[in-house]
Design an enzyme around this catalytic site. Structure first.
Site, PDB file in Angstrom:
ATOM      1  N   LYS A  81      38.724  48.978  42.659  1.00  0.00           N
ATOM      2  CA  LYS A  81      39.387  48.904  44.274  1.00  0.00           C
ATOM      3  C   LYS A  81      38.736  49.748  45.115  1.00  0.00           C
ATOM      4  O   LYS A  81      38.246  49.720  46.028  1.00  0.00           O
ATOM      5  CB  LYS A  81      40.489  48.687  44.424  1.00  0.00           C
ATOM      6  CG  LYS A  81      41.312  47.398  44.037  1.00  0.00           C
ATOM      7  CD  LYS A  81      40.592  46.044  44.475  1.00  0.00           C
ATOM      8  CE  LYS A  81      41.255  44.864  44.313  1.00  0.00           C
ATOM      9  NZ  LYS A  81      40.627  43.836  44.806  1.00  0.00           N
ATOM     10  N   TYR A 120      42.226  48.982  37.850  1.00  0.00           N
ATOM     11  CA  TYR A 120      42.438  48.270  39.130  1.00  0.00           C
ATOM     12  C   TYR A 120      42.047  49.331  40.192  1.00  0.00           C
ATOM     13  O   TYR A 120      41.260  49.191  41.063  1.00  0.00           O
ATOM     14  CB  TYR A 120      43.778  48.084  39.201  1.00  0.00           C
ATOM     15  CG  TYR A 120      44.147  47.116  40.353  1.00  0.00           C
ATOM     16  CD1 TYR A 120      43.574  45.874  40.714  1.00  0.00           C
ATOM     17  CD2 TYR A 120      44.837  47.708  41.579  1.00  0.00           C
ATOM     18  CE1 TYR A 120      43.735  45.071  41.953  1.00  0.00           C
ATOM     19  CE2 TYR A 120      45.198  47.029  42.539  1.00  0.00           C
ATOM     20  CZ  TYR A 120      44.841  45.680  42.755  1.00  0.00           C
ATOM     21  OH  TYR A 120      44.806  45.158  44.134  1.00  0.00           O
TER      22      TYR A 120
END
Length: 307
Positions: A175, A171
């Site tokens: 991002k 993640y």
């Protein structure tokens, strides 16, 4: 009194719940016509019993707004292209794209398998790139036809992309990639009248209410709910409106009542001797530079919480 986005056509991905739903409703409240995209999947990215996109459309319509649902997979070229086509078919134009869709498959790095890495990269990073590419193609064609747009893109990064987050290597990497994509898109697309910015929000959603349950909980005393997703949407609406003219290539942290302009990587202490160093000399110089540099902020989950 006309709303801030009166007459604009706005696409929001992952808009069936959480932040995306809040954004869609906030845009509609400011006069925008909204395409509500949601695949209707669970936290792990697997299909759920029904997509909530139609429910958000009904909410908007009940409040006197206009919206259509889109259930395509925006991490595929076909789904991303059909997302733009849905806006054009329903409303004849596209003015703002809000990339918001995402999910989690959290693991410590030693337990993170390739499928979980690929799945998160696909939805977060590819799911930003493909809708952005599809929208950019239409805006470029409009500009070449003498109809330049006042177009806006708002991408969704995270504090995990800025600082890292323990247990979220996939993640965090996705991002962080969104931040790089934002900077490139802002530089490339400005000639077509397109502004591209990113937010790093903190709010209570399906993705955060379990991982950060204590800090994300609503106050029991009925006071200001700093973690409500609706707190993030005003900035997103402004960035998606004509009113944000001249703001592009920026990253904003936002939560509760706070907005912070993030300034990214900038040169810190430096030393240039004009010739090659030995490894030992490079180490000595590096330690001297680090002694006068600002210490890095800790990754989420590895140190004291940020104030």
């Amino acid at each position: 009194m006309a709303g801030l986005c009166e007459g604009r056509v706005v696409v929001v991905t992952g808009a069936g719940r959480g932040l995306g739903r809040a954004h869609a409703l906030a845009f509609a409240a400011e006069g925008a016509k909204v395409v509500v995209n949601d695949l209707g999947v669970g936290l792990d990215g697997l299909p759920g019993p029904e997509s909530p996109a139609a429910q958000v459309v009904r909410e908007i319509e009940e409040q006197g707004g206009e919206a259509v649902a889109h259930g395509g997979d925006i991490a595929t070229p076909q789904g991303a292209d059909s997302l733009v086509e849905a806006a054009l078919d329903a409303f004849g134009r596209l003015d703002t794209l809000v990339n918001n869709a995402g999910f989690l498959r959290d693991r410590m790095l030693v337990n993170l398998d390739e499928d979980d890495w690929d799945a998160v990269m696909r939805v977060h990073l590819k799911g930003h790139f493909l809708p952005l590419r599809a929208a950019a193609a239409w805006w470029r064609a409009q500009a070449k036809a003498g109809r330049p747009a006042a177009a806006r893109v708002v991408n969704t990064s995270s504090g995990a992309g800025l600082l890292g987050s323990v247990g979220q290597g996939n993640y965090s990497a996705a991002k962080a990639g969104i931040l790089g994509l934002t900077l490139v898109a802002a530089a490339e697309m400005g000639r077509y009248g397109v502004q591209v910015n990113a937010i790093a929000p903190a709010a209570r959603t399906r993705m955060t209410e379990r991982t950060f349950a204590q800090t994300m909980a609503a106050p029991e005393d009925g006071g200001f709910d700093a973690m409500a997703p609706e707190n993030v949407s005003p900035l997103v609406v402004w960035l998606g409106a004509d009113a944000s003219a001249g703001v592009t290539g920026r990253v904003f942290e936002t939560e509760g009542g706070r907005i912070t302009v993030m300034e990214g990587w900038r040169p810190g202490p430096t030393a240039d001797r004009g010739t090659r160093r030995t490894p030992a000399e490079a180490g000595e110089t590096t330690l001297e530079l680090l002694a006068s540099a600002e210490p890095p902020l800790p990754a989420y989950g590895s140190g004291p919480a940020r104030g």
